[in-house]
Design an enzyme around this catalytic site. Structure first.
Site, mmCIF file in Angstrom:
data_model
loop_
_atom_site.group_PDB
_atom_site.id
_atom_site.type_symbol
_atom_site.label_atom_id
_atom_site.label_comp_id
_atom_site.label_asym_id
_atom_site.label_seq_id
_atom_site.Cartn_x
_atom_site.Cartn_y
_atom_site.Cartn_z
ATOM 1 N N ARG A 1 46.251 22.740 48.803
ATOM 2 C CA ARG A 1 45.722 24.022 49.256
ATOM 3 C C ARG A 1 44.332 23.797 49.824
ATOM 4 O O ARG A 1 43.580 22.982 49.305
ATOM 5 C CB ARG A 1 45.650 24.990 48.056
ATOM 6 C CG ARG A 1 46.877 25.849 47.931
ATOM 7 C CD ARG A 1 46.898 26.664 46.680
ATOM 8 N NE ARG A 1 45.691 27.431 46.403
ATOM 9 C CZ ARG A 1 45.593 28.302 45.390
ATOM 10 N NH1 ARG A 1 46.626 28.506 44.595
ATOM 11 N NH2 ARG A 1 44.483 28.963 45.177
ATOM 12 N N LYS B 1 48.262 30.032 35.668
ATOM 13 C CA LYS B 1 48.713 31.426 35.694
ATOM 14 C C LYS B 1 50.013 31.588 36.484
ATOM 15 O O LYS B 1 50.932 32.261 36.037
ATOM 16 C CB LYS B 1 47.641 32.343 36.318
ATOM 17 C CG LYS B 1 46.330 32.387 35.566
ATOM 18 C CD LYS B 1 45.362 33.390 36.170
ATOM 19 C CE LYS B 1 44.894 33.078 37.568
ATOM 20 N NZ LYS B 1 44.063 31.863 37.698
ATOM 21 N N ARG C 1 46.946 19.183 42.604
ATOM 22 C CA ARG C 1 47.935 20.210 42.962
ATOM 23 C C ARG C 1 48.283 20.160 44.447
ATOM 24 O O ARG C 1 47.410 19.961 45.290
ATOM 25 C CB ARG C 1 47.328 21.583 42.622
ATOM 26 C CG ARG C 1 48.192 22.760 42.962
ATOM 27 C CD ARG C 1 47.759 23.971 42.204
ATOM 28 N NE ARG C 1 46.643 24.674 42.828
ATOM 29 C CZ ARG C 1 46.195 25.848 42.412
ATOM 30 N NH1 ARG C 1 46.750 26.449 41.370
ATOM 31 N NH2 ARG C 1 45.173 26.418 43.009
ATOM 32 N N ARG D 1 40.455 40.992 39.325
ATOM 33 C CA ARG D 1 39.480 39.907 39.191
ATOM 34 C C ARG D 1 38.054 40.431 39.149
ATOM 35 O O ARG D 1 37.117 39.616 39.061
ATOM 36 C CB ARG D 1 39.610 38.968 40.387
ATOM 37 C CG ARG D 1 40.476 37.739 40.117
ATOM 38 C CD ARG D 1 40.608 37.047 41.430
ATOM 39 N NE ARG D 1 40.738 35.641 41.422
ATOM 40 C CZ ARG D 1 41.905 35.008 41.662
ATOM 41 N NH1 ARG D 1 43.009 35.683 41.769
ATOM 42 N NH2 ARG D 1 41.933 33.713 41.755
ATOM 43 N N ARG E 1 34.856 28.871 43.454
ATOM 44 C CA ARG E 1 35.844 29.720 42.766
ATOM 45 C C ARG E 1 35.483 29.879 41.291
ATOM 46 O O ARG E 1 35.638 30.961 40.724
ATOM 47 C CB ARG E 1 37.245 29.138 42.945
ATOM 48 C CG ARG E 1 37.742 29.302 44.380
ATOM 49 C CD ARG E 1 38.865 28.352 44.709
ATOM 50 N NE ARG E 1 40.066 28.636 43.964
ATOM 51 C CZ ARG E 1 41.045 27.745 43.760
ATOM 52 N NH1 ARG E 1 40.936 26.522 44.247
ATOM 53 N NH2 ARG E 1 42.107 28.083 43.087
HETATM 54 P P1 AMP Z 1 44.641 32.313 43.496
HETATM 55 O O1 AMP Z 1 45.870 31.869 44.185
HETATM 56 O O2 AMP Z 1 44.890 33.338 42.437
HETATM 57 O O3 AMP Z 1 43.811 31.152 42.976
HETATM 58 O O4 AMP Z 1 43.725 33.044 44.595
HETATM 59 C C1 AMP Z 1 43.281 32.348 45.741
HETATM 60 C C2 AMP Z 1 42.201 33.150 46.455
HETATM 61 O O5 AMP Z 1 42.731 34.416 46.875
HETATM 62 C C3 AMP Z 1 40.966 33.493 45.633
HETATM 63 O O6 AMP Z 1 40.028 32.431 45.575
HETATM 64 C C4 AMP Z 1 40.440 34.704 46.391
HETATM 65 O O7 AMP Z 1 39.803 34.313 47.585
HETATM 66 C C5 AMP Z 1 41.722 35.435 46.781
HETATM 67 N N1 AMP Z 1 42.158 36.405 45.754
HETATM 68 C C6 AMP Z 1 43.304 36.382 45.014
HETATM 69 N N2 AMP Z 1 43.376 37.425 44.180
HETATM 70 C C7 AMP Z 1 42.242 38.143 44.387
HETATM 71 C C8 AMP Z 1 41.702 39.330 43.819
HETATM 72 N N3 AMP Z 1 42.339 40.007 42.838
HETATM 73 N N4 AMP Z 1 40.506 39.773 44.284
HETATM 74 C C9 AMP Z 1 39.856 39.131 45.269
HETATM 75 N N5 AMP Z 1 40.284 37.996 45.830
HETATM 76 C C10 AMP Z 1 41.469 37.498 45.411
#
Ligand code: AMP
Length: 225
Positions: free
Chosen positions: A160, A13, A127, A88, A171
Site C-alpha cells: 500500500r 482490524k 503487508r 476515528r 498515521r
Molecule cells: P485504513 O485502511 O483503515 O488504515 O485507512 C487508510 C486511510 O484512509 C487512513 O490513513 C485515512 O487517510 C483514511 N481513513 C480511513 N478511515 C477514516 C476515517 N474514519 N476518518 C478519516 N480518514 C479515514
C-alpha cells in the site's frame, strides 16, 4: 447490531472484522477500503481522499460521515454492520451516535485491538494488498500461494502506498492525537472491550466473538440480532 473496530494501524482490524462479519452474518465495511476503491476508480470522493491517504492524514469528518451514512442506509445493513476504521475522531463518534439515534439504533459494542507500535510497524512493512479486490497478505505470516499474486482473484499484489515508513509515522501520530480520544469516548460510556492483538489470529477471533457475546450481541454463531 452495530460493532466498531478500533486500534492503531497494523493491529489487524481488517482481518478480524472480516472474520467476525462471517461469524455474525452481517456486513463489514472498512472505510479505508472504501476510500482506496474510490481512489482506484478516480471518483470525486477518491480525488478528494487521495491527498490525505498519501500523507497518512485523516479525511475530513463531514466526508467520512456522509460515506458511512450511505452504508448504514443500505438494505443489507438493516440487521447490523461492522465498522472497521470508523469512527476515528470524536466528532465522527458523536456524528455516528446522532445518525444511529435518528434510525432508532445505537452502537452495541466497541472492540479495541491493542498492539504496541513496534509490532504494528513490523506488520505494516510486511503487508501487501490487491488493488483489484482489496485482499491483504503479509509476506511473513500469510504468504500468497503464488508469489506476487492475490489468492482470491489472481490480481497483482503490491505494498500500500501508505505503508512506507514516513507515512506510517504520520498515521500513528494521527491515531494518538485524534483516535485515542475516541477510545476514551467509548470507554467512559462502558462500551469498550479490549483484546490483545499480539496473540495468534484464531485466539483473537475467539476473544472478539466472546466480547460481542458479552455485549449481548448475538445468541448463537451466525445469529446476529
Ligand atoms: P485504513 O485502511 O483503515 O488504515 O485507512 C487508510 C486511510 O484512509 C487512513 O490513513 C485515512 O487517510 C483514511 N481513513 C480511513 N478511515 C477514516 C476515517 N474514519 N476518518 C478519516 N480518514 C479515514
Amino acid at each position: 447490531m452495530i460493532v466498531i473496530f478500533l486500534g492503531p494501524p497494523g493491529a489487524g482490524k481488517g482481518t478480524q472484522a472480516k472474520r467476525l462479519a462471517a461469524e455474525l452474518g452481517i456486513p463489514h465495511v472498512s472505510t479505508g477500503d472504501a476510500l482506496r476503491s474510490a481512489v482506484e476508480r478516480g471518483t470525486p470522493l477518491g480525488r478528494e481522499a487521495a491527498q490525505y491517504l498519501d500523507k497518512g492524514l485523516l479525511v475530513p469528518d463531514a466526508t467520512m460521515l456522509s460515506l458511512v451514512a450511505e452504508f448504514l442506509d443500505r438494505a443489507e445493513s438493516a440487521r447490523g454492520l461492522i465498522l472497521d476504521g470508523f469512527p476515528r475522531t470524536t466528532p465522527q463518534a458523536e456524528g455516528l451516535d446522532a445518525l444511529l439515534a435518528s434510525q432508532g439504533r445505537a452502537v452495541h459494542c466497541v472492540l479495541l485491538l491493542d498492539i504496541d507500535e513496534e509490532e504494528a510497524v513490523r506488520r505494516l512493512t510486511a503487508r501487501v494488498w490487491c488493488p483489484r479486490c482489496g485482499a491483504i497478505h503479509n509476506l511473513v505470516t500469510d504468504r500468497p500461494k503464488v508469489e506476487g499474486c492475490c489468492d482470491d482473484c489472481g490480481g497483482r499484489l503490491e505494498p500500500r502506498t501508505d505503508d512506507v515508513r514516513h507515512v506510517i509515522e504520520a498515521r500513528f501520530e494521527e491515531y494518538e492525537r485524534l483516535t485515542q480520544p475516541v477510545v476514551e469516548y467509548y470507554s467512559s460510556r462502558g462500551r469498550l472491550k479490549t483484546v490483545d492483538a499480539r496473540q495468534p489470529i484464531d485466539q483473537i477471533t475467539r476473544e472478539l466473538t466472546a466480547a460481542v457475546q458479552a455485549c449481548g450481541g448475538f445468541d448463537s454463531p451466525g445469529g446476529a440480532r
